[in-house]
Write an enzyme that holds these catalytic residues in place. Structure first.
Site, mmCIF file in Angstrom:
data_model
loop_
_atom_site.group_PDB
_atom_site.id
_atom_site.type_symbol
_atom_site.label_atom_id
_atom_site.label_comp_id
_atom_site.label_asym_id
_atom_site.label_seq_id
_atom_site.Cartn_x
_atom_site.Cartn_y
_atom_site.Cartn_z
ATOM 1 N N LYS A 35 0.802 -1.130 0.074
ATOM 2 C CA LYS A 35 0.008 0.058 0.200
ATOM 3 C C LYS A 35 0.893 1.119 0.081
ATOM 4 O O LYS A 35 1.984 1.019 0.666
ATOM 5 C CB LYS A 35 -0.920 0.047 1.219
ATOM 6 C CG LYS A 35 -1.825 1.246 1.477
ATOM 7 C CD LYS A 35 -2.806 0.873 2.793
ATOM 8 C CE LYS A 35 -3.862 1.965 2.668
ATOM 9 N NZ LYS A 35 -4.767 1.789 3.917
ATOM 10 N N SER A 112 -9.156 1.617 2.672
ATOM 11 C CA SER A 112 -8.381 2.658 1.942
ATOM 12 C C SER A 112 -7.358 1.538 1.451
ATOM 13 O O SER A 112 -6.558 2.098 0.403
ATOM 14 C CB SER A 112 -7.818 3.564 2.744
ATOM 15 O OG SER A 112 -6.885 3.143 3.851
ATOM 16 N N SER A 136 -9.830 -0.655 7.203
ATOM 17 C CA SER A 136 -9.107 -0.655 5.826
ATOM 18 C C SER A 136 -8.518 -1.715 5.307
ATOM 19 O O SER A 136 -8.175 -2.012 4.180
ATOM 20 C CB SER A 136 -8.304 0.737 5.529
ATOM 21 O OG SER A 136 -8.924 1.970 5.694
#
Length: 394
Positions: A35, A112, A136
């Site tokens: 990420k 996210s 997330s």
């Protein structure tokens, strides 16, 4: 990105840089995505926002969690998309678009850690690192049919990553294969500090009451099977004093910390924030120190209550999310309403700091639906073992 092709738009199109990894180890032969909140040597860290990307520069040192995976023999193949400043659970980034959900292409991937879930669910890598502050990792795990963990707070180091709300932020893992999930988690988590025996399973009855009847009906056969075990399935009320009180506490704690982290950048650089994220930061700006103190105390009371309920061997069975992923064409207002419903159940692990594992155990409307186990602080590896044994994937 080291891949030749990214049809799911899971990865940032950064120039390919080889990241050294151990030639042998428990994760040798596995590829992973990272990420774009974590530093990776040779790449910038963009945080889902063009201003942050422009300020980043090329990083020289890997984030601690990334280094753990590399040292275990896994190969990093690139940086995955994230929702803007990690302040969303939808997976739609106003600047960089929406990665494709590999399990339900007509639905949002969830955020996210949207790019991480997209990359894994589309088979572009074996596992991926994400972060979970409000949900997330667990949200995209539910939406994309993946295994996911929000670990005990602080269990996996976040050194070298962008913060959102430090007392809530965790590093998690997403994988589509149970064995890969267990191996990757083992490399990052290390051993539990204590051994635990047979779990004392408890149905989070008040969490299940939040579901619509048609969603509860999909969960029912699995819950009946768990209840039919010799050990049975006790019933528990978890949200003390109420879901609304816990959601309010979570929202204020997260908001205050998020503004302390990003407020000066937002005001100083005039960041142009996308829909939803802009409104959440506007709320965060107004949270006072007094409110933060008040709601932090409420959080501590809830943590103590949940710790007493779980003891050393208690495990809660609960839905990961209120339903399957919303469709891609849903309005922002609809997604925000869904988010607020979801956070009422997601905030249990967030406020307590206890681990939660989501398994893709069910399906509804031709889309995946997750079931979770939530256990005591520090029980992460044990909890993963229980989840893989008790919640077979659909």
């Amino acid at each position: 990105m080291l891949l030749d092709h990214d049809p799911a738009r899971s990865f940032l199109p950064y120039p390919a840089v080889q990241v050294p990894h151990a030639p042998q180890g428990p994760l040798a032969g596995l590829d992973f995505g990272v990420k774009d909140l974590f530093d990776v040597a040779g790449y910038p860290t963009g945080g889902g926002n063009p201003h942050v990307l422009a300020r980043s520069g090329i990083k020289a040192v890997n984030a601690a969690a990334v280094q753990l995976a590399l040292d275990a023999g896994a190969r990093c193949v690139g940086k995955t998309h994230t929702d803007e400043l990690a302040f969303s659970i939808n997976g739609r980034n106003a600047h960089f678009g929406t990665p494709r959900n590999g399990a339900a292409p007509d639905r949002i991937p969830g955020g996210s850690s949207s790019g991480s879930a997209s990359a894994v669910s589309n088979g572009l890598c074996d596992f991926a690192l994400g972060t979970d502050t409000g949900g997330s990792v667990r949200v995209p795990a539910n939406h994309c049919g993946l295994y996911g963990i929000r670990p005990t707070h602080g269990r996996i180091p976040l050194t070298g990553s962008l913060d959102l709300a430090p007392s809530l932020d965790t590093c998690g893992v997403l994988a589509r294969d149970a064995d890969v999930f267990a191996r990757a988690c083992a490399a990052l988590l290390g051993e539990d500090a204590q051994q635990r025996g047979q779990p004392r399973l408890m149905l989070a009855e008040d969490v299940y009451a939040l579901l619509e009847p048609e969603v509860r009906a999909v969960h029912a056969p699995l819950l009946e099977a768990l209840a039919a075990r010799p050990q049975g399935l006790a019933r528990a009320t978890v949200a003390q004093p109420s879901f609304d009180a816990l959601f309010t506490a979570f929202r204020h704690v997260q908001g205050h910390e998020a503004w302390q982290v990003d407020g000066a950048l937002i005001d100083g650089d005039g960041l142009q924030l996308g829909p939803g994220v802009k409104e959440r930061f506007a709320f965060s700006r107004e949270v006072t120190d007094a409110q933060y103190t008040q709601y932090s105390a409420a959080r501590a009371r809830f943590r103590d209550t949940l710790a007493a309920l779980l003891g050393e061997d208690g495990v809660l069975v609960l839905p990961t999310m209120p339903d399957v992923a919303p469709r891609l064409d849903e309005a922002e207002e609809t997604l925000d309403a869904y988010r607020n419903r979801a956070l009422r159940m997601l905030c249990l692990a967030g406020l307590s700091g206890f681990p939660q594992v989501s398994v893709p155990a069910l399906r509804r409307l031709d889309a995946p639906l997750g079931v979770s186990l939530l256990g005591p602080a520090g029980s992460d590896r044990w909890l993963i073992g229980q989840a893989l044994a008790l919640l077979p994937a659909a």
